[in-house]
Write an enzyme that holds these catalytic residues in place. Structure first.
Site, mmCIF file in Angstrom:
data_model
loop_
_atom_site.group_PDB
_atom_site.id
_atom_site.type_symbol
_atom_site.label_atom_id
_atom_site.label_comp_id
_atom_site.label_asym_id
_atom_site.label_seq_id
_atom_site.Cartn_x
_atom_site.Cartn_y
_atom_site.Cartn_z
ATOM 1 C CB THR A 135 27.119 35.215 42.846
ATOM 2 O OG1 THR A 135 25.991 35.221 41.975
ATOM 3 C CG2 THR A 135 28.323 35.668 42.027
ATOM 4 C CG ASP A 136 23.008 32.097 41.063
ATOM 5 O OD1 ASP A 136 23.379 33.290 41.046
ATOM 6 O OD2 ASP A 136 21.799 31.770 41.019
ATOM 7 C CD GLU A 137 24.258 37.535 39.061
ATOM 8 O OE1 GLU A 137 24.754 38.234 38.181
ATOM 9 O OE2 GLU A 137 23.447 37.962 39.908
ATOM 10 C CE LYS B 132 31.153 37.591 44.421
ATOM 11 N NZ LYS B 132 31.552 38.056 45.776
ATOM 12 C CE1 TYR C 173 28.617 40.761 42.020
ATOM 13 C CE2 TYR C 173 27.032 39.484 40.733
ATOM 14 C CZ TYR C 173 27.656 39.753 41.935
ATOM 15 O OH TYR C 173 27.338 39.020 43.057
#
Ligand code: NAD
Ligand code: TYD
Length: 339
Positions: free
Chosen positions: A125-127, A157, A153
């Site tokens: 994810t870009d997060e 990741k 979260y």
């Protein structure tokens, strides 16, 4: 060609299975999913009876079971979608995020090492890049942006991404990683922004916008994400990270207003509630690498994709009404009552 798709009973994984089964009718697709609250077998109804499809209820953390499945299926490719994926839940209960997102990824990669595969693809994810300031629209996340996470979260990741790259360097495992921006489309669990607002608006319930609603997300139609992963599997370079995004930055408040307008509901339903802890301000992906190297471009404009999505939720009320009638009610109460 046999592909194990983990987390295929969830939002993006199921859309990926539909895409792959349509495009490659001679591939065998094995969906491995433990069916957490976010996984729904009814989502896979249309492919369940197909000869080249198999569903296996399994936890990616269950090493023995995963090894047995690899022995049976001898997969060529693993695409790992399985994850705990909701930031708000990770703030309430980080532990399960570490187990599934980090340990589960390690178990899958150990199985890949033991049995041998052509590719392990990690859906990230870009997060993992943290957030960007609102007053610097020139700044975008590239693959070289440092990892700088905010939530349990995104941290889980990011840890998994580092582990994937370590397995490549240390053991020579043929891996790839994609980091995509926020997805929307059919079969998204109604706890996430867009389906939650659609479901609430249809029920004339309050629309809980965190803080001022000025946070920006970079939205991509789920099918475009699936096509990008397909390209990376077939043409992407081993050991590489690819960002995926369609230059579609929007403020939360504008998304919610748009949903009200599309459903003919008053914006007076909007209720500004206490902000999320550690709330990332802005995400924005620079997709130059995947465009230049693999020729990927998003095909669905937001104006079209959001119409398709709203129409899908109108046409498939049974799917999401069943989901929100169960345990979700308790979650909703805990998360939003007194907020
Ligand atoms: P989702 O929550 O809708 O689905 C997750 C699926 O994984 C569910 O079917 C669930 O049952 C399964 N699962 C969870 N724990 C498992 C376990 N221990 N063993 C086996 N299966 C398990 O998630 P999603 O939105 O489809 O996201 C899929 C992946 O894409 C995630 O890895 C997420 O980090 C990533 N991602 C999501 C977005 C987004 O906007 N939704 C954007 C970028 C990346
Ligand atoms: P979400 O769909 O949870 O995705 P993510 O946090 O991974 O980007 O949330 C998208 C944005 O919408 C995020 O800025 C938080 C905000 N949001 C609300 O304002 N209200 C809500 O009820 C939810 C679920 C999210």
């Amino acid at each position: 060609m046999t592909i194990i798709v983990t987390g295929g009973a969830g939002f993006i994984g199921s859309n990926f299975i539909f895409h792959m089964m349509k495009k490659y009718p001679d591939y065998r697709i094995v969906c491995l999913d433990s069916l957490t609250y976010a996984g729904n077998l009814s989502t896979l109804k249309s492919v369940m009876d197909k000869e080249n499809f198999r569903f296996v209820k399994m936890d990616i953390c269950d090493r023995e079971a995963v090894y047995k499945l690899f022995e049976e299926e001898k997969p060529n490719i693993i695409v790992n979608f399985a994850a705990e994926s909701h930031v708000d839940r990770s703030i309430e209960n980080p532990g399960i995020f570490l187990e599934t997102n980090i340990m589960g990824t390690a178990v899958l990669m150990d199985a890949c090492r033991k049995y041998g595969i052509d590719r392990f693809h990690q859906v990230s994810t870009d997060e993992v890049y943290g957030d960007l300031p609102l007053d610097r629209p020139d700044l975008l996340f590239t693959e070289n942006t440092p990892i700088h996470t905010s939530s349990p979260y995104s941290s889980s990741k990011a840890a998994a991404d580092l582990l994937v790259l370590a397995y490549h360097r240390t053991f020579g495992l043929p891996v790839s990683i994609s980091r995509c921006s926020n997805n929307y489309g059919p079969y998204q669990f109604p706890e996430k922004l867009i389906p939650l607002m659609i479901a609430n608006a249809l029920a004339d319930k309050e629309l809980p916008v965190y803080g001022e609603g000025l946070n920006v997300r970079d939205w991509l139609y789920v099918e475009d994400h699936c096509k990008a992963i397909d390209l990376i599997l077939h043409k992407g370079k081993v050991g590489e990270v690819y960002n995926i995004g369609g230059h579609n930055e929007m403020r939360n408040i504008d998304i919610v207003t748009l949903i009200c307008d599309a459903l003919n509901k008053p914006t007076s339903l909007i209720k500004h509630v206490t902000d999320r802890k550690g709330h990332d301000m802005r995400y924005a992906i620079d997709p130059t690498k995947i465009h230049n190297e693999l020729g990927w471009l998003p095909e669905t404009k937001f104006a079209d994709g959001i119409k398709l999505t709203i129409q899908w939720y109108l046409d498939n009320k049974e799917w999401w009404e069943t989901i929100i009638s169960g345990e979700y009610q308790n979650y909703y109460k805990e998360m939003y009552e007194n907020r």
